[in-house]
Design a protein around this motif. Structure first.
Motif, mmCIF file in Angstrom:
data_model
loop_
_atom_site.group_PDB
_atom_site.id
_atom_site.type_symbol
_atom_site.label_atom_id
_atom_site.label_comp_id
_atom_site.label_asym_id
_atom_site.label_seq_id
_atom_site.Cartn_x
_atom_site.Cartn_y
_atom_site.Cartn_z
ATOM 1 N N LYS A 289 14.158 75.400 12.706
ATOM 2 C CA LYS A 289 12.841 74.812 12.484
ATOM 3 C C LYS A 289 12.783 73.314 12.802
ATOM 4 C CE LYS A 289 9.870 76.448 9.544
ATOM 5 N NZ LYS A 289 9.173 76.870 8.343
ATOM 6 N N PHE A 290 13.782 72.536 12.337
ATOM 7 C CA PHE A 290 13.739 71.085 12.501
ATOM 8 C C PHE A 290 14.985 70.557 13.206
ATOM 9 C CE2 PHE A 290 11.181 71.775 8.634
ATOM 10 C CZ PHE A 290 10.035 71.056 8.945
ATOM 11 N N SER A 291 14.803 69.512 13.992
ATOM 12 C CA SER A 291 15.927 68.736 14.509
ATOM 13 C C SER A 291 15.563 67.266 14.332
ATOM 14 C CB SER A 291 16.218 69.069 15.975
ATOM 15 O OG SER A 291 15.085 68.850 16.789
ATOM 16 N N GLY B 5 14.965 71.749 17.303
ATOM 17 C CA GLY B 5 14.142 72.571 16.431
ATOM 18 C C GLY B 5 12.748 72.786 16.980
ATOM 19 N N LYS B 6 12.045 73.710 16.383
ATOM 20 C CA LYS B 6 10.637 73.921 16.717
ATOM 21 C C LYS B 6 9.881 72.617 16.492
ATOM 22 C CE LYS B 6 6.634 76.686 15.332
ATOM 23 N NZ LYS B 6 6.137 77.732 14.424
ATOM 24 N N TYR C 163 15.481 77.085 28.342
ATOM 25 C CA TYR C 163 16.270 77.357 27.133
ATOM 26 C C TYR C 163 16.040 76.353 26.002
ATOM 27 C CZ TYR C 163 18.972 80.767 29.825
ATOM 28 O OH TYR C 163 19.357 81.842 30.579
ATOM 29 N N GLY C 164 15.524 75.172 26.334
ATOM 30 C CA GLY C 164 15.344 74.132 25.327
ATOM 31 C C GLY C 164 16.523 73.193 25.210
ATOM 32 N N TYR C 165 17.662 73.600 25.754
ATOM 33 C CA TYR C 165 18.876 72.783 25.771
ATOM 34 C C TYR C 165 19.834 73.398 26.782
ATOM 35 C CZ TYR C 165 21.222 76.212 22.647
ATOM 36 O OH TYR C 165 21.785 77.330 22.090
#
Length: 162
Positions: free
Chosen positions: A121-123, A81-82, A43-45
């Motif tokens: 997009k960004f983190s 983000g990506k 999931y990414g997180y």
């Protein structure tokens, strides 16, 4: 830090993959941590929705899962983000102005540390020393390293990822 505004958007395929992982580790001593690692890969997180699936299918309380997720720094409950931006706040970088770089990134992207832009997009995350002290101040964008930066270079770096 303000609450994340991105809604959870897990897919049926992700959930099926998570159930496979849980079934693989079920009944194994210490299963929770490897399940959490693989869930975060999927999931990414680790949002509450994912923690709930793990709790229900692994038979571990939500309190225990939340305790583990919030104790270990490798786990995150916030989406990334990506393009994951890391700003080194180690001593060398901080002394050479990385705090100003962090402020500029937060201003340009409209988010704080640990947050993700609404478009995904960004983190931004503040990091400790990444071992590139000779290049201070340093930021990373995914695996790309940018050193000896000034705030004037931030716009150009962000433009590379748009």
């Amino acid at each position: 830090m303000k609450q994340q505004t991105l809604a959870f958007s897990g897919t049926k395929e992700q959930e099926e993959k998570l159930i496979e992982v849980i079934n693989h580790y079920k009944g194994t001593e210490g299963a929770l941590i490897p399940v959490l690692h693989e869930a975060q890969e999927i999931y990414g997180y680790l949002p509450i929705e994912v923690q709930t699936i793990i709790s229900k299918n692994l038979g571990v309380s939500m309190a225990e899962i939340y305790g583990v997720v919030t104790f270990y720094t490798q786990f995150t409950t916030q989406p990334k983000g990506k393009y994951k931006i890391g700003v080194c706040l180690g001593t060398a970088c901080y002394v050479k102005g990385s705090g100003t770089l962090l402020d500029k990134l937060k201003e340009k992207l409209g988010i704080s540390e640990g947050e993700c832009t609404p478009d995904g997009k960004f983190s931004i995350d503040a990091t400790r020393c990444i071992g590139a002290c000779g290049l201070a101040p340093v930021i990373t964008v995914n695996d790309d390293v940018y050193g000896k930066l000034t705030v004037d270079e931030i716009d150009g770096i962000l433009a590379k990822y748009n």
